[in-house]
Design a protein around this motif. Structure first.
Motif, PDB file in Angstrom:
ATOM      1  N   SER A 139       0.823  -1.215   0.000  1.00 30.10           N
ATOM      2  CA  SER A 139       0.000   0.000   0.000  1.00 30.10           C
ATOM      3  C   SER A 139       0.857   1.266   0.000  1.00 30.10           C
TER       4      SER A 139
ATOM      5  N   SER B 202      -4.306  -3.571  -2.370  1.00 26.48           N
ATOM      6  CA  SER B 202      -3.585  -4.136  -1.226  1.00 26.48           C
ATOM      7  C   SER B 202      -4.471  -4.882  -0.234  1.00 26.48           C
TER       8      SER B 202
ATOM      9  N   ALA C   1      -6.438   0.714  -1.516  1.00 24.61           N
ATOM     10  CA  ALA C   1      -6.458   1.230  -0.148  1.00 24.61           C
ATOM     11  C   ALA C   1      -7.630   2.171   0.088  1.00 24.61           C
TER      12      ALA C   1
END
Length: 308
Positions: free
Chosen positions: A163, A170, A182
């Motif tokens: 990330s 992620s 994210a």
């Protein structure tokens, strides 16, 4: 003379009406840019397919229109969950919500998305709002058909990224085969689905339950502030990639998970390792680390087998 006067008044009417007050500024412009492989419209697709959509927004009249203020993406899933015969209509989830920096006159965003690995429909809605609250929306629908939709377990591949950016893919919702960036993982609607997050650290790539302390160290993931943190147990198995590939039933998956023994909340991973996991709703699964990238940021390619 009277006819000439009437004709003159008709000619002047638009100007006279316009002088009574300025027209409201039009809503902002929003459209998808078409270029090669970019997704721009409704289509049927295969499970776990990946797409990019490039969205352009602009104030209609840069000299007098209000500046852009907010851009959002929402997705509504209609899916066959737990091998049910009918689709479940879920509420729209907020996939991205961002203020337009500096309230500019234009905005460009590229959305990378992966479809679910189960049969259903995804409705993606893109919206831009200006400083006066005027909103323009565009949407498309993706229809996903899983050929083995009656199976009680899923088998799929996913690519995960550390990330390092808000757009890094992620997080993984294992029972849907849904890999998320994210910015979506931090949205409340997706936190209730996420089983694993990829945490980069100096000791090597780490897969972690959202409840793990190490998950809180992942850059650009705000795990500590999540309202829901699903508890996923992980353990390394003795399986080889060949042994993983030979597993082809829900019974065999659960047997391998049980044989792996006690579970932990996070594991550093290497190529060709097979991990066992059990989700917060007691769904057993196996994960093969098929590829580990050699260039930073290190990308993981994983193969997953999980009970629905």
């Amino acid at each position: 003379m009277r006819l000439r006067l009437v004709y003159l008044l008709l000619l002047l009417a638009p100007a006279l009406l316009g002088s009574c007050g300025a027209d409201p500024s039009p809503a902002p412009y929003l459209d998808f840019l078409s270029e090669g492989s970019l997704l721009t419209n409704t289509r049927a697709t295969t499970p776990g397919d990946t797409f990019r959509t490039r969205v352009f927004a602009e104030a209609r009249d840069t000299s007098r229109s209000p500046k852009l203020r907010r851009f959002t993406i929402g997705v509504q899933y209609s899916l066959r969950l737990d091998n049910q015969s009918a689709r479940v209509e879920e509420s729209e989830r907020l996939y991205l919500d961002t203020l337009v920096s500096g309230r500019r006159n234009s905005f460009l965003f590229t959305n990378r998305l992966k479809t679910v690995d189960i049969s259903g429909r995804e409705t993606w809605t893109y919206s831009v709002e200006d400083a006066d609250g005027q909103t323009t929306r565009r949407r498309y629908v993706l229809s996903v058909r899983q050929s083995d939709s009656l199976l009680t377990w899923l088998s799929y591949s996913a690519q995960l990224e550390p990330s390092v950016r808000r757009t890094s893919i992620s997080a993984l919702a294992t029972s849907r085969g849904l890999a998320l960036p994210a910015h979506a993982a931090d949205a409340a609607g997706f936190q209730e689905l996420i089983d694993l997050v990829y945490v980069p650290n100096g000791a090597g790539p780490t897969l972690a339950s959202p409840t793990a302390t190490v998950a809180e160290t992942a850059p650009n993931l705000k795990v500590r502030g999540w309202g829901t943190r699903r508890n996923t147990g992980l353990q390394l198995t003795a399986l080889t990639p060949t042994g993983f590939n030979q597993i082809n039933s829900d019974v065999a998956i659960s047997a391998a998970v049980t044989a792996a023994g006690n579970r932990v909340s996070a594991l550093r991973v290497q190529k060709d390792q097979v991990l066992a996991f059990r989700t917060a709703d007691n769904k057993d699964g196996l994960l093969l680390v098929r590829e580990v990238g050699t260039v930073s940021p290190i990308v993981l390619v994983v193969d997953v087998k999980v009970i629905r």
